[in-house]
Scaffold this active site. Structure first.
Site, PDB file in Angstrom:
ATOM      1  N   ARG A  14       5.069 -12.492  10.038  1.00 24.25           N
ATOM      2  CA  ARG A  14       5.751 -11.274   9.617  1.00 24.25           C
ATOM      3  C   ARG A  14       7.074 -11.142  10.352  1.00 24.25           C
ATOM      4  NH1 ARG A  14       3.641  -6.102   9.671  1.00 24.25           N
ATOM      5  NH2 ARG A  14       1.752  -6.871   8.749  1.00 24.25           N
ATOM      6  N   LYS A  21       4.397   1.105   9.665  1.00 26.60           N
ATOM      7  CA  LYS A  21       4.567   2.315   8.867  1.00 26.60           C
ATOM      8  C   LYS A  21       4.035   3.543   9.607  1.00 26.60           C
ATOM      9  CE  LYS A  21       3.036   0.263   5.041  1.00 26.60           C
ATOM     10  NZ  LYS A  21       2.539   0.034   3.682  1.00 26.60           N
ATOM     11  N   GLU A  55       0.872  -1.164   0.000  1.00 23.39           N
ATOM     12  CA  GLU A  55       0.000   0.000   0.000  1.00 23.39           C
ATOM     13  C   GLU A  55       0.918   1.224   0.000  1.00 23.39           C
ATOM     14  OE1 GLU A  55      -2.685   0.159   3.333  1.00 23.39           O
ATOM     15  OE2 GLU A  55      -3.409   2.141   2.742  1.00 23.39           O
TER      16      GLU A  55
HETATM   17  P1  ATP Z   1       2.582  -1.951   8.077  1.00 21.57           P
HETATM   18  O1  ATP Z   1       1.886  -2.751   9.130  1.00 21.57           O
HETATM   19  O2  ATP Z   1       4.024  -1.711   8.348  1.00 21.57           O
HETATM   20  O3  ATP Z   1       1.850  -0.718   7.684  1.00 21.57           O
HETATM   21  P2  ATP Z   1       1.420  -3.360   5.907  1.00 21.57           P
HETATM   22  O4  ATP Z   1       1.258  -4.819   5.999  1.00 21.57           O
HETATM   23  O5  ATP Z   1       0.212  -2.539   6.099  1.00 21.57           O
HETATM   24  O6  ATP Z   1       2.619  -2.916   6.836  1.00 21.57           O
HETATM   25  P3  ATP Z   1       1.608  -3.267   3.088  1.00 21.57           P
HETATM   26  O7  ATP Z   1       2.072  -2.158   2.243  1.00 21.57           O
HETATM   27  O8  ATP Z   1       0.175  -3.609   3.071  1.00 21.57           O
HETATM   28  O9  ATP Z   1       2.069  -2.927   4.557  1.00 21.57           O
HETATM   29  O10 ATP Z   1       2.493  -4.555   2.843  1.00 21.57           O
HETATM   30  C1  ATP Z   1       2.809  -5.058   1.590  1.00 21.57           C
HETATM   31  C2  ATP Z   1       3.193  -6.487   1.726  1.00 21.57           C
HETATM   32  O11 ATP Z   1       4.301  -6.624   2.610  1.00 21.57           O
HETATM   33  C3  ATP Z   1       2.061  -7.299   2.305  1.00 21.57           C
HETATM   34  O12 ATP Z   1       1.939  -8.483   1.562  1.00 21.57           O
HETATM   35  C4  ATP Z   1       2.493  -7.574   3.716  1.00 21.57           C
HETATM   36  O13 ATP Z   1       1.996  -8.802   4.158  1.00 21.57           O
HETATM   37  C5  ATP Z   1       4.012  -7.568   3.602  1.00 21.57           C
HETATM   38  N1  ATP Z   1       4.613  -7.149   4.864  1.00 21.57           N
HETATM   39  C6  ATP Z   1       4.412  -6.002   5.528  1.00 21.57           C
HETATM   40  N2  ATP Z   1       5.092  -5.982   6.676  1.00 21.57           N
HETATM   41  C7  ATP Z   1       5.767  -7.153   6.750  1.00 21.57           C
HETATM   42  C8  ATP Z   1       6.653  -7.750   7.707  1.00 21.57           C
HETATM   43  N3  ATP Z   1       7.005  -7.118   8.832  1.00 21.57           N
HETATM   44  N4  ATP Z   1       7.158  -8.971   7.433  1.00 21.57           N
HETATM   45  C9  ATP Z   1       6.828  -9.606   6.303  1.00 21.57           C
HETATM   46  N5  ATP Z   1       5.997  -9.120   5.372  1.00 21.57           N
HETATM   47  C10 ATP Z   1       5.461  -7.901   5.578  1.00 21.57           C
HETATM   48 MG    MG Z   2      -1.497  -3.214   4.699  1.00 16.51          MG
END
Ligand code: ATP
Ligand code: MG
Length: 551
Positions: free
Chosen positions: A255, A265, A30
């Site tokens: 994760r 983020k 995102e």
């Molecule tokens: P955040 O919680 O940091 O905002 P998010 O999951 O909302 O992270 P996205 O941009 O939606 O961020 O993530 C893109 C991809 O990266 C998704 O498939 C998510 O599962 C993966 N991802 C995000 N954070 C992690 C992590 N700490 N470890 C492994 N994969 C991750």
């Molecule tokens: Mg997300």
């Protein structure tokens, strides 16, 4: 090829022919922040798997939320994924490109009696959902006719209603033990400008509704996501089954969490916006931009992600492992140079005033192919302040009054006098050198216990060095009531020192080992022809190697 439960599932699918032997993954960020090391794990996994199975991996921006997303983030993400070494070919997609298709699919569900427009407020919907122990209550609008739903949904789209007035909900099961299945919201009204679709839309799809459709439209085979979506999988499956659409397999993994840092983020954005760090690319940040600026290589990050592997349960990885990976990479590749970051002046009284010797220094003892260079030696030098002690303990094998030490690639010197400043601290040392002890020369076999680095004062270049430490003082800053309260106040120390003259014109981004001090890189933003700025990537002491030995 590594083996793990994800690859096991894919192997099984390939055996049964579920996807006709195809493997097609995606990385769906995102665009609401910069990518961090957790994302790197997901990137390495998705692109790595695609490569191993001769498949494909898409880069897809999951840009269904107009209010938080910005073009700056899109650009940084593209750059970061490319920098990590991955290629999506011509398959760069945006979820917002599918808004029309998503709308059509929602209409299909309404027509099938599987979705309805709910006039309840957000609070009423939340209350009606029930809890883990109590079933939900059906909304009074749940049994609207298909015609009325179609009419209202179309008018929601046309902009007739204000934000929050109505939502479109899936008609699943208000008594389901899985809260995600209790008539989840599919669309909400939001009169907001989108970075790509502008003001064309005022209804925006929710994640659970949108994500499976995006995967389906792109004919993804394996939709790999993090563990918190495990409870959403029944809904992922329900939507695609009800639509009769192409149906990928969602697979969840744990994760990545790293000690001494935060990974959300939202929290990272807060640090940037409040000026707690110097931006998203501050080397103390766990962002890919920060790691890169601090001197991390794509290879080291890929190697880290591979070692971490994938698991089904959450755990926290010791940040020492990440540091170990960059040391291992730079040890092989980074040229050695001498730099003095906290300088103390040394005058060699018996060395001829005008004489300069060009001494030969090894560029990398790990790789003889990297050759040698010349380092000038003269009467006035700088050594590291910490390499001198006026009243040393017995085990101190560096310089002290009356004691000898070897200068790397040069001579053995002896300290004969200490000049002190007003507060009694040493400001200059007077030494003598032993001309018979030049490194590499015949007759240089006399040994002393310590060897220290140095630079020639007349030849050295001034340089700024940014010495970074962990951003937080505790292992799990996310667990603190206020994570800002556990920020390390000493996470950045800026010093001005000297580097040997071979560093003139050092290329921004290039990496070096400053002998005995650590790995440093030339800052990509602030370094220029007239001003050398270095970031310390990591010190030399490998705490991980010690931990690993104990395991
Ligand atoms: P955040 O919680 O940091 O905002 P998010 O999951 O909302 O992270 P996205 O941009 O939606 O961020 O993530 C893109 C991809 O990266 C998704 O498939 C998510 O599962 C993966 N991802 C995000 N954070 C992690 C992590 N700490 N470890 C492994 N994969 C991750
Ligand atoms: Mg997300």
């Amino acid at each position: 090829m590594p083996s793990d439960f994800i690859r096991d599932i894919i192997n099984e699918h390939n055996k049964t022919g579920r996807f006709g032997g195809r493997v097609h993954t995606r990385f769906p960020p995102e665009p609401n922040g910069y990518l961090h090391i957790g994302h790197a794990k997901s990137i390495c996994l998705n692109f790595g798997i695609a490569a191993e199975y001769s498949g494909l991996c898409n880069l897809r921006f999951d840009d269904t939320n107009p209010t938080r997303e910005e073009v700056e983030y899109v650009e940084s993400i593209i750059e970061n994924v490319r920098w990590l070494g991955f290629d999506w070919g011509d398959r760069l997609f945006y979820a917002s490109d599918y808004f029309e298709q998503m709308y059509e699919s929602a209409v299909q569900l309404i027509k099938a009696g599987k979705a309805y427009v709910d006039d309840s407020s957000a609070d009423e919907i939340r209350e009606g959902r029930g809890t883990l122990t109590e079933p939900g209550r059906e909304s009074p609008y749940r049994n609207r006719s298909v015609e009325e739903n179609l009419d209202l949904f179309q008018r929601m789209k046309a902009g007739e209603f204000p934000d929050g007035a109505r939502v479109l909900r899936a008609k699943v099961d208000m008594a389901s033990p899985n809260l995600n299945m209790r008539d989840p919201v599919m669309y909400r009204i939001l009169h907001a400008e989108h970075h790509r679709t502008g003001n064309k839309w005022c209804i925006y799809p929710m994640y659970d509704w949108a994500h499976g459709l995006e995967d389906s439209i792109e004919r993804i085979t394996h939709s790999i996501c993090t563990l918190e979506f495990e409870d959403h999988r029944p809904l992922y499956d329900w939507f695609l089954d009800e639509l009769g659409a192409y149906h990928p397999q969602q697979i969840e993994f744990a994760r990545l969490a790293l000690s001494y840092t935060v990974m959300s983020k939202r929290k990272l954005r807060q640090l940037v916006e409040k000026g707690r760090v110097r931006g998203w690319d501050d080397p103390r940040m766990p962002t890919l931009s920060g790691l890169r600026r601090g001197g991390y290589t794509p290879e080291s990050i890929r190697s880290f992600c591979e070692r971490v592997g994938v698991a089904k349960t959450d755990s926290t990885i010791d940040i020492a492992l990440l540091e170990h990976c960059i040391r291992e990479d730079l040890n092989k590749r980074a040229p050695r140079v001498m730099a003095v970051l906290k300088p103390l002046r040394v005058v060699i009284d018996n060395y001829p005033e005008e004489q300069v010797e060009e001494l030969e220094a090894v560029n990398n003892p790990e790789d003889p192919g990297m050759g040698t260079r010349k380092v000038p030696f003269s009467r006035v030098l700088y050594i590291e302040r910490d390499d001198f002690m006026e009243r040393p303990p017995k085990e101190f094998f560096r310089l002290a009054p009356g004691r000898e030490v070897r200068l790397r690639y040069a001579y053995i010197i002896k300290c004969i006098d200490v000049v002190k400043g007003k507060t009694g601290e040493a400001v200059e040392l007077h030494c003598t050198y032993d001309p018979e002890t030049r490194s590499g020369a015949a007759g240089s076999s006399r040994k002393v216990k310590g060897t220290i680095h140095w630079v020639s004062a007349a030849h050295a270049l001034e340089a700024e060095a940014r010495l970074y430490d962990r951003l937080f003082t505790v292992e799990d800053p996310g667990a603190a009531d206020d994570f800002e309260s556990v920020l390390n106040p000493n996470s950045l120390q800026i010093v001005t020192g000297y580097v040997e003259p071979s560093m003139r014109g050092a290329v921004p981004g290039s990496k070096y080992q400053f002998e005995r001090l650590g790995y440093f890189c030339v800052d990509e933003k602030d370094s220029s022809a007239g001003r050398l700025v270095f970031n310390r990537t990591v010190g030399l002491r490998d705490t991980w190697a010690k931990i690993a030995k104990k395991l």
